[in-house]
Design a protein around this motif. Sequence first.
Motif, PDB file in Angstrom:
ATOM      1  N   TYR A 530       0.855  -1.180   0.000  1.00 60.33           N
ATOM      2  CA  TYR A 530       0.000   0.000   0.000  1.00 60.33           C
ATOM      3  C   TYR A 530       0.894   1.235   0.000  1.00 60.33           C
ATOM      4  O   TYR A 530       1.767   1.393   0.863  1.00 60.33           O
ATOM      5  N   LEU A 531       0.716   2.106  -1.008  1.00 59.29           N
ATOM      6  CA  LEU A 531       1.528   3.304  -1.172  1.00 59.29           C
ATOM      7  C   LEU A 531       0.645   4.524  -1.076  1.00 59.29           C
ATOM      8  O   LEU A 531      -0.340   4.646  -1.824  1.00 59.29           O
ATOM      9  N   GLU A 532       0.972   5.446  -0.170  1.00 59.26           N
ATOM     10  CA  GLU A 532       0.211   6.670  -0.019  1.00 59.26           C
ATOM     11  C   GLU A 532       1.156   7.861   0.115  1.00 59.26           C
ATOM     12  O   GLU A 532       2.290   7.726   0.548  1.00 59.26           O
ATOM     13  N   VAL A 533       0.679   9.015  -0.300  1.00 59.98           N
ATOM     14  CA  VAL A 533       1.446  10.258  -0.205  1.00 59.98           C
ATOM     15  C   VAL A 533       1.081  10.937   1.108  1.00 59.98           C
ATOM     16  O   VAL A 533      -0.074  11.335   1.303  1.00 59.98           O
ATOM     17  N   PRO A 534       2.011  11.070   2.050  1.00 52.87           N
ATOM     18  CA  PRO A 534       1.677  11.727   3.328  1.00 52.87           C
ATOM     19  C   PRO A 534       1.475  13.228   3.131  1.00 52.87           C
ATOM     20  O   PRO A 534       2.027  13.834   2.219  1.00 52.87           O
ATOM     21  N   ARG A 535       0.648  13.797   3.999  1.00 44.76           N
ATOM     22  CA  ARG A 535       0.357  15.236   3.968  1.00 44.76           C
ATOM     23  C   ARG A 535      -0.106  15.680   2.583  1.00 44.76           C
ATOM     24  O   ARG A 535       0.325  16.678   2.034  1.00 44.76           O
ATOM     25  N   ARG A 536      -0.983  14.894   2.009  1.00 44.35           N
ATOM     26  CA  ARG A 536      -1.441  15.170   0.658  1.00 44.35           C
ATOM     27  C   ARG A 536      -2.180  16.507   0.584  1.00 44.35           C
ATOM     28  O   ARG A 536      -2.020  17.277  -0.376  1.00 44.35           O
ATOM     29  N   GLU A 537      -3.038  16.808   1.601  1.00 46.40           N
ATOM     30  CA  GLU A 537      -3.806  18.048   1.571  1.00 46.40           C
ATOM     31  C   GLU A 537      -2.877  19.265   1.639  1.00 46.40           C
ATOM     32  O   GLU A 537      -3.083  20.271   0.939  1.00 46.40           O
ATOM     33  N   GLU A 538      -1.804  19.198   2.443  1.00 48.60           N
ATOM     34  CA  GLU A 538      -0.865  20.318   2.531  1.00 48.60           C
ATOM     35  C   GLU A 538      -0.119  20.526   1.212  1.00 48.60           C
ATOM     36  O   GLU A 538       0.098  21.660   0.775  1.00 48.60           O
ATOM     37  N   LEU A 539       0.263  19.432   0.577  1.00 44.22           N
ATOM     38  CA  LEU A 539       0.963  19.545  -0.703  1.00 44.22           C
ATOM     39  C   LEU A 539       0.062  20.142  -1.775  1.00 44.22           C
ATOM     40  O   LEU A 539       0.505  20.964  -2.590  1.00 44.22           O
ATOM     41  N   GLU A 540      -1.201  19.744  -1.787  1.00 39.20           N
ATOM     42  CA  GLU A 540      -2.126  20.319  -2.767  1.00 39.20           C
ATOM     43  C   GLU A 540      -2.328  21.808  -2.522  1.00 39.20           C
ATOM     44  O   GLU A 540      -2.413  22.596  -3.472  1.00 39.20           O
ATOM     45  N   ALA A 541      -2.376  22.202  -1.254  1.00 42.54           N
ATOM     46  CA  ALA A 541      -2.564  23.618  -0.955  1.00 42.54           C
ATOM     47  C   ALA A 541      -1.308  24.439  -1.298  1.00 42.54           C
ATOM     48  O   ALA A 541      -1.419  25.609  -1.681  1.00 42.54           O
ATOM     49  N   THR A 542      -0.139  23.834  -1.169  1.00 41.88           N
ATOM     50  CA  THR A 542       1.111  24.572  -1.409  1.00 41.88           C
ATOM     51  C   THR A 542       1.465  24.635  -2.887  1.00 41.88           C
ATOM     52  O   THR A 542       1.781  25.702  -3.418  1.00 41.88           O
ATOM     53  N   TYR A 543       1.406  23.498  -3.566  1.00 39.49           N
ATOM     54  CA  TYR A 543       1.877  23.421  -4.948  1.00 39.49           C
ATOM     55  C   TYR A 543       0.756  23.291  -5.977  1.00 39.49           C
ATOM     56  O   TYR A 543       1.027  23.362  -7.177  1.00 39.49           O
ATOM     57  N   GLY A 544      -0.445  23.062  -5.523  1.00 40.89           N
ATOM     58  CA  GLY A 544      -1.549  22.931  -6.457  1.00 40.89           C
ATOM     59  C   GLY A 544      -1.858  21.476  -6.762  1.00 40.89           C
ATOM     60  O   GLY A 544      -0.971  20.619  -6.789  1.00 40.89           O
TER      61      GLY A 544
END
Length: 638
Positions: A530-544
Motif C-alpha cells: 500500500y503506497l500513499e502520499v503523506p500530507r497530501r492536503e498540505e501539498l495540494e494547498a502549497t503546490y496545487g
Amino acid sequence: MSELVVRIVLALTATVVPLLGGPLPFQAGWRAAAVFAAYSALAYLLERRGFRSAGVAGLVAAADAGILCFCLATMGQLDRFGFSALLPMAWATLRFGASMVSMAPIGAAWILVGANLQGSGGFGPVHMAQALAVLALGLLAQPRTQVRTVREVVEVPVPADASSASPMEYTELRESYRTLRDHAQAIEARSRKDRLTAHLWESAEGDLEPTFQDVAKRAKAIFGCEGLTLYSINQSLGRMVVQAATGDVPEPAQDCSIDFPPTIADWQIRERANDLLLTFRDPDGDPKTAAVVLQANGRTIGLCCLFDSNGSRLAEALDRATDASETLGKLVRWILDRAEETRRLKEAESLYAMATVTAGSNTPLSLAGRVAKEVWETVRIDSLSVYLIADGQPMLAAEYGHRIEALDLAEFEGIRGFKGWATAGYPATSLLDARAGQTIAKEEAVRRRIGSFVLMPIGFDETPVAFLAAATNRVNGIEPQAVEAIRALASEAGQAFARLASTNGDPSGLATPAEFFALVQESGAGTFVYLEVPRREELEATYGRAALEFATRKFATRLRATLPSGAAMTRRAEGDYVVFLKDRSLSQATQWANDAATTASLTPIRTPDGRARIPLGVRAKVAAIDREKDQVLETSAA
C-alpha cells in the motif's frame, strides 16, 4: 629571344662542323657546344624574369670569351685570332652596360689559358701581346653612361606655418586623435571577436550533431594552444565535469572534476582550476596552464582550460579564449540542451523498444544484446557490459566501448568482485566519483582510470537474471540523470526478461479496481503493498492539485516498469496506490517497497513557477496473504 636563337645556332655549328671535316675535333666541339647551350638557356631564363643585370651579363660574356678561346686553341688558331675574346665583352658593355674594366682581366687570362691548352710549350710573345692588348683596351674603355630624363616635376605643397595655432586647437586635436584611436581599437576588438565567433560556430555546422570533442578540437585550432579541456557544470553534483579533452593534456587532467559551490565567484573558479591543474603538471614537460570561465546569458556554464609549454603562446591563446568565452559558453549550453533533449527522446524510444523487444528475441542472450544496444544509444558512457547470471556465475552477453574492469575492483562486505556483490544481495550501485575510495580503492581507481561506475541488476527476484555494468574514465562522467535513465531501462529490461520466461500469460501492470480484484481472487499466495502520499492536503494547498497529480502519475509510470511478472497495481479513489505482488514473500515485497519509495523520492514536484523542485515522498505498508488460509498472515511497514 633572338640572342638565344643565335646562340643555339652557334652551338649546333660547333657540333656539325667537325662531322663535315672541319678543323675542330668532334669531342671538343660537342662538349663546348653543350656547355655553351646550357648557360645560354640559363641566361635567357634570367632575362625573362628580369634578373639579367649588368653583372650577370658580364659573367655570361666572360664565359663566352672562355668558350671562344678554348675552340681557337683546339683548332690551333689562337695565336691569330686570340684578340676576338674582346667581342663578347664589348657586346655585353654596349647592350647591358656591363663593366669592361671588370671583364678585361678575365678575357686576357682566357687567352693565356687557351695557349697552355694548345700544347705547344705554353703561351708565347704573340699570346702575351694579344692578352696585353685586350687588357689595355678594357681598362681604357669609357664606361657606359646612363642618362635619366625628368619627365614630370611634382611640387610638394608646403604646409602653412603652424605656429599660429592656439593651445586650445592643439588640445582638441589630441582629444580627437585619442577618440579616433579608441574607436579603432574597439572596432578591431569587435572584429576579432566576430571572427572567433564565426570560426567556433563552424564546428556546429553540418548534417551531424556537434559533440564536445568537435568543439574542443575547433577551439584548440583557433586559440593556438597545445592542449585544451572543456568542462560543464553539473548543478545536482555541484561540480564541473570534463566533457572533452584534446591535444597535449596531462592524463589526470582528462578525468578530474572541480568543486563548484553555488556562491563561488568567477575568479575563485579560475583559481581552483589552476591550483588543481598545477598538481597534474608533468615534471619533464612542465606545461603551463590557464583557465577561462564560460558564461551563457550571464550564468556560468563551464570552464575552458588551456595547456602550452610556451608562455607567450599561452598568453596569446588566453586572449583569444577570453574574447570567445561568451560564444563558447553559448555553444556549450546549446550542446548540453540538445544532448538532454536527445537523451530524453532516446530514453522514451528505448523504453518503448524495450517493452516490445521480446518480439524478435527468443533467447536471453539475444535479449541481452538488444538491451545493451538500447542503453548504449541512450546514455553517453565509455564502457557498457551486460552479463547474464547462470548458476551463480556471470557470463558476458554484450559489450560496447572499451572494457573497464570496475566490478573486479569493487568491494562489497569485505569481498571483491561479483562474489562480494552477490553476497551483499545484488544492490543497485552508482559511484559517480569512483575515486572517493568508498567501494573501489582510490589508488586502483586512479591507476585503472575509473572515474564513474554504475552496477544495476536486471530482474525482480532475489537473484537477478542479469546485470548491467557502466563506467567512464571521467570523474562524474555518469550524471544523475543518466543513472536514472539506466535504472529505468534496467527495470524495463527486467520486464522483458520476465515476459520471455513467462509461459502462463498472466496479466500484469496498471489495472482498474475491478481487474485488480479479479486478479487477486484468481491468484494464490502473494503480498499487498500500500503506497500513499503523506500530507497530501498540505501539498495540494502549497503546490496545487495539478502539480501533485502530474508528479503522482509520473511516479506510477516509473513504478510500473519495476513490477515483477504477474504483479498488478491500481489507484484508489483517494489517490493512493495498491500493488499486488504474486507469489512474493514478505521480505521480497519489503525490498520492492523500499525501492518504490526511493523511486518516489527521485520524482519531483515542481512549484507553479517551475523554479523549485521537491521530491515526492510516499509511505509504504506491506501485508502478506495466503488464499488457502483466506487471511492476512503478517503485515510490515516499509
